[in-house]
Structures are given as structure tokens and as C-alpha cells.
Enzyme design. Structure first.
Site, mmCIF file in Angstrom:
data_model
loop_
_atom_site.group_PDB
_atom_site.id
_atom_site.type_symbol
_atom_site.label_atom_id
_atom_site.label_comp_id
_atom_site.label_asym_id
_atom_site.label_seq_id
_atom_site.Cartn_x
_atom_site.Cartn_y
_atom_site.Cartn_z
ATOM 1 N N GLU A 183 0.829 -1.208 0.000
ATOM 2 C CA GLU A 183 0.000 0.000 0.000
ATOM 3 C C GLU A 183 0.865 1.260 0.000
ATOM 4 O OE1 GLU A 183 -3.952 -1.779 2.181
ATOM 5 O OE2 GLU A 183 -2.731 -0.348 3.294
ATOM 6 N N GLU A 192 -1.397 -10.205 -6.138
ATOM 7 C CA GLU A 192 -1.435 -10.997 -7.368
ATOM 8 C C GLU A 192 -0.645 -10.319 -8.483
ATOM 9 O OE1 GLU A 192 -5.569 -11.442 -5.395
ATOM 10 O OE2 GLU A 192 -3.971 -9.952 -5.493
#
Length: 160
Positions: free
Chosen positions: A64, A75
Site C-alpha cells: 500500500e 497478485e
């Protein structure tokens, strides 16, 4: 007018121990990656592990950023690394585990839309389905034989 019906078949395992041993091992790598996530804002950690055709395992975790759009999902972290470092290797299987630091996550968490599109690109590029297994922290595990099951009517190079 014509109506189109789209159906998807997924397999659901009651517990990770019900999956094949090689899937359990790959999911263990996804869980390890989940524990390395940097998610100070959402408190939602995700880990992904990819099995390449040469049996190498690539992992990724969500990263983040205070500028939210600048972050990256687990992913895509894994799949882009695999594409950059192992461009000639096909991705055979992907395992994903997601968990919240706020409340227990027992529902299987599938890839988000952006990740589905990225996985679709690699599945189309390699002309080989990618098996995808996903789960929360514990509980059921869902298996899709191909990303196409999770993203019907996908957008790909054929329309460009």
C-alpha cells in the site's frame, strides 16, 4: 433481442487440508507472503504464490501507499515479477490468501477486478489456463480451473 447465459463452475474445498499436497505447499507460500504485506491503511493483507512450469515459485504481497492508487495488489506484484524475471516460463497455478487485521477472514477472497485483468493477460499470452486457488485466513478454499471462469467476457488483445 438475444439472451446470453454465462455459467461458471468452481470447486470448493472445506479446508486447505482437503486440497492436493502440492496446492497446500503453494498456499503455504502465499500465506508466508501475506504475512509480509505492507498494508498499514486497509489492514487487509494479501499474499500470492505462483507456480511456474519449471517448478519455481514466485510470491508477492500487497504493497500500500498513502496515495492509494499507487499501491499494488499481491497478485499483480507476483505476476509482474514473474513476467519481468521469467518471461519464457508459463504460470501453471496461483494460490491467494487474504486476511484482515481487524476481523477474522474465513470467506474465500478472489482476486479484485484489476488483478483478474492482469492474470487474464498472462493466461492469454501463454495460451494456457492458470489454475487459481483462493481462500481467506482459514476455512474454505475455492479452485478455478482458469481465470476465464472468474472474468467472463474478458477484454484482450483480440479486440485491439
Amino acid at each position: 433481442m438475444k439472451e446470453i447465459k454465462i455459467e461458471t463452475t468452481l470447486q470448493v474445498f472445506d479446508h486447505l487440508n482437503d486440497t492436493p499436497k502440492d496446492v497446500q505447499d503453494l498456499m503455504a507460500k502465499a500465506i508466508e507472503a501475506r504475512d509480509k504485506a505492507y498494508a498499514p491503511y486497509s489492514k487487509f493483507n494479501v499474499g500470492a504464490a505462483l507456480l511456474l512450469e519449471n517448478n519455481q515459485i514466485i510470491t508477492g504481497s500487497n504493497q500500500e501507499n498513502a496515495s492509494y492508487p499507487s499501491g499494488l495488489c499481491a497478485e499483480r506484484t507476483a505476476i509482474y515479477f514473474a513476467g519481468a524475471q521469467h518471461p519464457d516460463q508459463k504460470i501453471v497455478r496461483m494460490a491467494i490468501s487474504a486476511g484482515s487485521k481487524i476481523h477474522p477472514t474465513i470467506t474465500p477472497i478472489p482476486p479484485c477486478g484489476a488483478c483478474r485483468q492482469a492474470i487474464s493477460e498472462y493466461e492469454n499470452k501463454q495460451n494456457l489456463p492458470i489454475e487459481i486457488y483462493f481462500m481467506g485466513e482459514t476455512g474454505k478454499v475455492v479452485k478455478s480451473d482458469s481465470l476465464a471462469n472468474l472474468l467472463p467476457l474478458g477484454f484482450d488483445r483480440s479486440v485491439l
